[in-house]
Design a protein around this motif. Structure first.
Motif, PDB file in Angstrom:
ATOM      1  N   MET A   1       0.834  -1.175   0.000  1.00 18.35           N
ATOM      2  CA  MET A   1       0.000   0.000   0.000  1.00 18.35           C
ATOM      3  C   MET A   1       0.885   1.246   0.000  1.00 18.35           C
ATOM      4  O   MET A   1       1.901   1.302   0.675  1.00 18.35           O
ATOM      5  CB  MET A   1      -0.887   0.034   1.243  1.00 18.35           C
ATOM      6  CG  MET A   1      -1.914  -1.044   1.303  1.00 18.35           C
ATOM      7  SD  MET A   1      -3.243  -0.574   0.222  1.00 18.35           S
ATOM      8  CE  MET A   1      -4.040  -2.124   0.047  1.00 18.35           C
ATOM      9  N   ASN A   2       0.398   2.248  -0.697  1.00 22.94           N
ATOM     10  CA  ASN A   2       1.121   3.507  -0.807  1.00 22.94           C
ATOM     11  C   ASN A   2       0.411   4.547   0.054  1.00 22.94           C
ATOM     12  O   ASN A   2      -0.762   4.829  -0.137  1.00 22.94           O
ATOM     13  CB  ASN A   2       1.147   3.938  -2.273  1.00 22.94           C
ATOM     14  CG  ASN A   2       2.160   5.006  -2.526  1.00 22.94           C
ATOM     15  OD1 ASN A   2       2.761   5.522  -1.592  1.00 22.94           O
ATOM     16  ND2 ASN A   2       2.356   5.321  -3.769  1.00 22.94           N
ATOM     17  N   ASN A   3       1.094   5.098   1.026  1.00 28.69           N
ATOM     18  CA  ASN A   3       0.500   6.072   1.949  1.00 28.69           C
ATOM     19  C   ASN A   3       0.814   7.510   1.565  1.00 28.69           C
ATOM     20  O   ASN A   3       1.006   8.357   2.418  1.00 28.69           O
ATOM     21  CB  ASN A   3       0.982   5.807   3.376  1.00 28.69           C
ATOM     22  CG  ASN A   3       0.426   4.513   3.925  1.00 28.69           C
ATOM     23  OD1 ASN A   3      -0.642   4.081   3.522  1.00 28.69           O
ATOM     24  ND2 ASN A   3       1.152   3.911   4.843  1.00 28.69           N
ATOM     25  N   GLU A   4       0.869   7.798   0.287  1.00 35.23           N
ATOM     26  CA  GLU A   4       1.163   9.156  -0.166  1.00 35.23           C
ATOM     27  C   GLU A   4      -0.107   9.988  -0.167  1.00 35.23           C
ATOM     28  O   GLU A   4      -1.192   9.504  -0.470  1.00 35.23           O
ATOM     29  CB  GLU A   4       1.743   9.142  -1.574  1.00 35.23           C
ATOM     30  CG  GLU A   4       3.107   8.521  -1.647  1.00 35.23           C
ATOM     31  CD  GLU A   4       3.646   8.545  -3.066  1.00 35.23           C
ATOM     32  OE1 GLU A   4       3.036   9.198  -3.936  1.00 35.23           O
ATOM     33  OE2 GLU A   4       4.669   7.909  -3.286  1.00 35.23           O
ATOM     34  N   ILE A   5       0.042  11.242   0.173  1.00 37.11           N
ATOM     35  CA  ILE A   5      -1.062  12.194   0.118  1.00 37.11           C
ATOM     36  C   ILE A   5      -0.812  13.102  -1.070  1.00 37.11           C
ATOM     37  O   ILE A   5       0.231  13.741  -1.172  1.00 37.11           O
ATOM     38  CB  ILE A   5      -1.151  13.017   1.416  1.00 37.11           C
ATOM     39  CG1 ILE A   5      -1.415  12.096   2.595  1.00 37.11           C
ATOM     40  CG2 ILE A   5      -2.224  14.073   1.294  1.00 37.11           C
ATOM     41  CD1 ILE A   5      -1.371  12.797   3.935  1.00 37.11           C
ATOM     42  N   VAL A   6      -1.756  13.168  -1.954  1.00 36.53           N
ATOM     43  CA  VAL A   6      -1.633  14.005  -3.137  1.00 36.53           C
ATOM     44  C   VAL A   6      -2.251  15.364  -2.814  1.00 36.53           C
ATOM     45  O   VAL A   6      -3.420  15.464  -2.469  1.00 36.53           O
ATOM     46  CB  VAL A   6      -2.347  13.367  -4.349  1.00 36.53           C
ATOM     47  CG1 VAL A   6      -2.267  14.285  -5.550  1.00 36.53           C
ATOM     48  CG2 VAL A   6      -1.740  12.012  -4.649  1.00 36.53           C
ATOM     49  N   VAL A   7      -1.437  16.408  -2.926  1.00 43.45           N
ATOM     50  CA  VAL A   7      -1.887  17.766  -2.660  1.00 43.45           C
ATOM     51  C   VAL A   7      -2.093  18.461  -4.000  1.00 43.45           C
ATOM     52  O   VAL A   7      -1.170  18.548  -4.807  1.00 43.45           O
ATOM     53  CB  VAL A   7      -0.857  18.540  -1.812  1.00 43.45           C
ATOM     54  CG1 VAL A   7      -1.315  19.960  -1.571  1.00 43.45           C
ATOM     55  CG2 VAL A   7      -0.598  17.817  -0.512  1.00 43.45           C
ATOM     56  N   PRO A   8      -3.296  18.958  -4.256  1.00 44.52           N
ATOM     57  CA  PRO A   8      -3.521  19.651  -5.528  1.00 44.52           C
ATOM     58  C   PRO A   8      -2.761  20.977  -5.560  1.00 44.52           C
ATOM     59  O   PRO A   8      -2.680  21.680  -4.559  1.00 44.52           O
ATOM     60  CB  PRO A   8      -5.027  19.881  -5.558  1.00 44.52           C
ATOM     61  CG  PRO A   8      -5.457  19.804  -4.143  1.00 44.52           C
ATOM     62  CD  PRO A   8      -4.488  18.902  -3.438  1.00 44.52           C
ATOM     63  N   ILE A   9      -2.194  21.288  -6.700  1.00 44.15           N
ATOM     64  CA  ILE A   9      -1.425  22.514  -6.863  1.00 44.15           C
ATOM     65  C   ILE A   9      -2.135  23.386  -7.893  1.00 44.15           C
ATOM     66  O   ILE A   9      -2.465  22.928  -8.980  1.00 44.15           O
ATOM     67  CB  ILE A   9       0.015  22.212  -7.330  1.00 44.15           C
ATOM     68  CG1 ILE A   9       0.735  21.367  -6.298  1.00 44.15           C
ATOM     69  CG2 ILE A   9       0.773  23.506  -7.599  1.00 44.15           C
ATOM     70  CD1 ILE A   9       2.092  20.887  -6.756  1.00 44.15           C
TER      71      ILE A   9
END
Length: 104
Positions: A1-9
């Motif tokens: 599992m990938n625990n990355e948080i994608v922040v919109p720019i």
């Protein structure tokens, strides 16, 4: 599992480089106006006016110049997706450009 948080720019906003408040474009519009107003307030004199009228005249001049500089630096025309300074420059370039007219 990938625990990355994608922040919109939001790539349409300018990067705030100067003190995390102003972009470089805004700084280059506001700073020269402030320097001119400061130097003129210290060394300048409006001719043919008494001391009080001279001080009031300088104050009015500074408010008008500050308002114009702030308008150019911060106001954005959403319809054209341009800041006021860019809009004025593009209008001047359009008025000065060579236009080809054709008749039908």
């Amino acid at each position: 599992m990938n625990n990355e948080i994608v922040v919109p720019i939001d790539i349409t906003q300018e990067e705030k480089s100067i003190l995390a408040i102003l972009s470089i474009r805004q700084f280059l519009i506001i700073f020269p106006t402030l320097v001119f107003c400061g130097v003129f307030f210290i060394f300048g004199k409006i001719p043919f006016l008494s001391e009080l009228a001279d001080w009031i005249g300088k104050l009015v001049l500074f408010v008008v110049l500050g308002a114009i500089a702030s308008f150019f630096a911060f106001f954005k025309f959403e319809k054209y997706e341009q800041f006021a300074s860019e809009f004025v420059v593009s209008k001047i370039k359009f008025m000065r450009s060579q236009k080809a007219f054709s008749h039908n």
